[in-house]
Design a protein around this motif. Structure first.
Motif, mmCIF file in Angstrom:
data_model
loop_
_atom_site.group_PDB
_atom_site.id
_atom_site.type_symbol
_atom_site.label_atom_id
_atom_site.label_comp_id
_atom_site.label_asym_id
_atom_site.label_seq_id
_atom_site.Cartn_x
_atom_site.Cartn_y
_atom_site.Cartn_z
ATOM 1 N N ILE A 1 1.013 -1.101 0.117
ATOM 2 C CA ILE A 1 0.088 -0.077 -0.025
ATOM 3 C C ILE A 1 1.083 1.201 0.188
ATOM 4 O O ILE A 1 1.705 1.415 0.875
ATOM 5 N N GLN A 2 0.718 1.987 -0.887
ATOM 6 C CA GLN A 2 1.399 3.506 -1.236
ATOM 7 C C GLN A 2 0.641 4.565 -0.909
ATOM 8 O O GLN A 2 -0.509 4.795 -1.557
ATOM 9 N N ILE A 3 1.054 5.091 0.307
ATOM 10 C CA ILE A 3 -0.108 6.407 0.391
ATOM 11 C C ILE A 3 0.787 7.715 0.449
ATOM 12 O O ILE A 3 1.732 7.671 0.264
ATOM 13 N N VAL B 278 -8.260 -2.362 -5.752
ATOM 14 C CA VAL B 278 -8.704 -0.905 -5.171
ATOM 15 C C VAL B 278 -8.049 0.166 -5.894
ATOM 16 O O VAL B 278 -7.011 0.255 -5.743
ATOM 17 N N ASN B 279 -8.753 0.826 -6.680
ATOM 18 C CA ASN B 279 -8.006 2.061 -7.247
ATOM 19 C C ASN B 279 -8.012 3.245 -6.459
ATOM 20 O O ASN B 279 -8.864 3.463 -5.656
ATOM 21 N N LEU C 264 -4.542 6.960 -1.860
ATOM 22 C CA LEU C 264 -3.549 6.055 -2.536
ATOM 23 C C LEU C 264 -2.923 6.614 -3.690
ATOM 24 O O LEU C 264 -3.586 7.189 -4.381
ATOM 25 N N ASN C 265 -1.570 6.127 -3.639
ATOM 26 C CA ASN C 265 -0.710 6.669 -4.937
ATOM 27 C C ASN C 265 -0.635 5.441 -5.811
ATOM 28 O O ASN C 265 -0.650 5.893 -7.097
ATOM 29 N N GLU C 266 -0.998 4.385 -5.710
ATOM 30 C CA GLU C 266 -1.130 3.189 -6.567
ATOM 31 C C GLU C 266 -2.433 2.321 -6.145
ATOM 32 O O GLU C 266 -2.856 2.164 -5.081
ATOM 33 N N PRO C 267 -2.892 1.562 -7.309
ATOM 34 C CA PRO C 267 -3.898 0.438 -7.000
ATOM 35 C C PRO C 267 -3.491 -0.395 -5.902
ATOM 36 O O PRO C 267 -2.136 -0.811 -5.873
ATOM 37 N N ILE C 268 -4.332 -1.014 -4.972
ATOM 38 C CA ILE C 268 -4.053 -2.008 -4.185
ATOM 39 C C ILE C 268 -4.813 -3.195 -4.428
ATOM 40 O O ILE C 268 -6.074 -3.360 -4.595
#
Length: 229
Positions: free
Chosen positions: A66-68, A227-228, A81-85
């Motif tokens: 997870i990138q936030i 999750v986008n 979110l910076n990237e889809p999870i």
């Protein structure tokens, strides 16, 4: 850092649920990774939870990488979110859970929309679809059998007269993201039974359901969703 985040997320999740018997949150990370905007793994499990009237017997979810937007968060901006999870998980429902959930507007309205959509796809049933859409339906019971689902309810007209309604179909997943209903039977009292060969609901490319099992009295779903941001 992981324990502190886990405690904070647990508290937030409890505030979102109407009730939960057991809730576990595990976040694997470190201060260095958090400040870099990365959370390697989050695992959430809940037992006998209720969310907006939906009864969930057992649910477990795992999200990885997870990138936030940490820098923006530190400036007072909301988390993003910076990237889809990719999220994987398992959901277990008992037949009684589904029946208790019928009082939830989320499920009740969804079932009515589902019935109307089925009727609009049946030849010569557009008028009946519009009629049922305009009248309240009290969904009363869901029965689970091997690969089969039966839903029963009562439609009330403007004079208060009640008309039983039922939907029966076999259910399976095709290619991970298409819900296939076959051998569909719709019954509305005093009207001929309506038969449909099949109906397909596309769940979207972000969904990947690996298993959807309907057993007598229980439903099991395993799979993943992207999750986008």
């Amino acid at each position: 850092m992981g324990k502190a985040l886990s405690a904070a997320v647990t508290l937030w999740l409890r505030s979102q649920l109407d009730r939960v018997e057991d809730l576990q949150v595990q976040i694997d990370t470190s201060s260095r990774l958090v400040f870099a905007g990365l959370i390697p793994k989050v695992a959430v499990s809940a037992r006998e939870a209720i969310y907006q009237g939906l009864y969930l017997r057992q649910v477990s979810l795992t999200a990885k990488n997870i990138q936030i937007n940490v820098r923006q968060i530190l400036k007072g901006q909301p988390l993003r979110l910076n990237e889809p999870i990719p999220v994987t998980g398992e959901l277990v429902l008992q037949e009684s859970d589904l029946n208790h959930s019928l009082t939830s507007p989320l499920l009740a309205n969804g079932l009515t929309e589902f019935l109307v959509t089925l009727l609009k796809g049946a030849a010569g049933q557009s008028n009946l679809a519009n009629l049922l859409k305009a009248q309240p339906i009290a969904w009363q019971k869901i029965n689970l059998a091997p690969g089969q689902l039966t839903i029963k309810g009562v439609c009330s007209d403007f004079n208060g007269q009640e008309t039983p309604v039922s939907i029966r179909a076999t259910v399976r997943i095709e290619n991970g993201n298409k819900l296939q209903l076959n051998s569909i039977q719709i019954e509305v009292r005093s009207l001929p039974k309506i038969d449909l060969d099949n109906f397909e609901l596309d769940l979207g490319s972000e969904v990947d359901i690996q298993e959807l099992t309907l057993n007598p009295g229980a439903l099991i779903c395993r799979g993943g969703i992207l999750v986008n941001p």
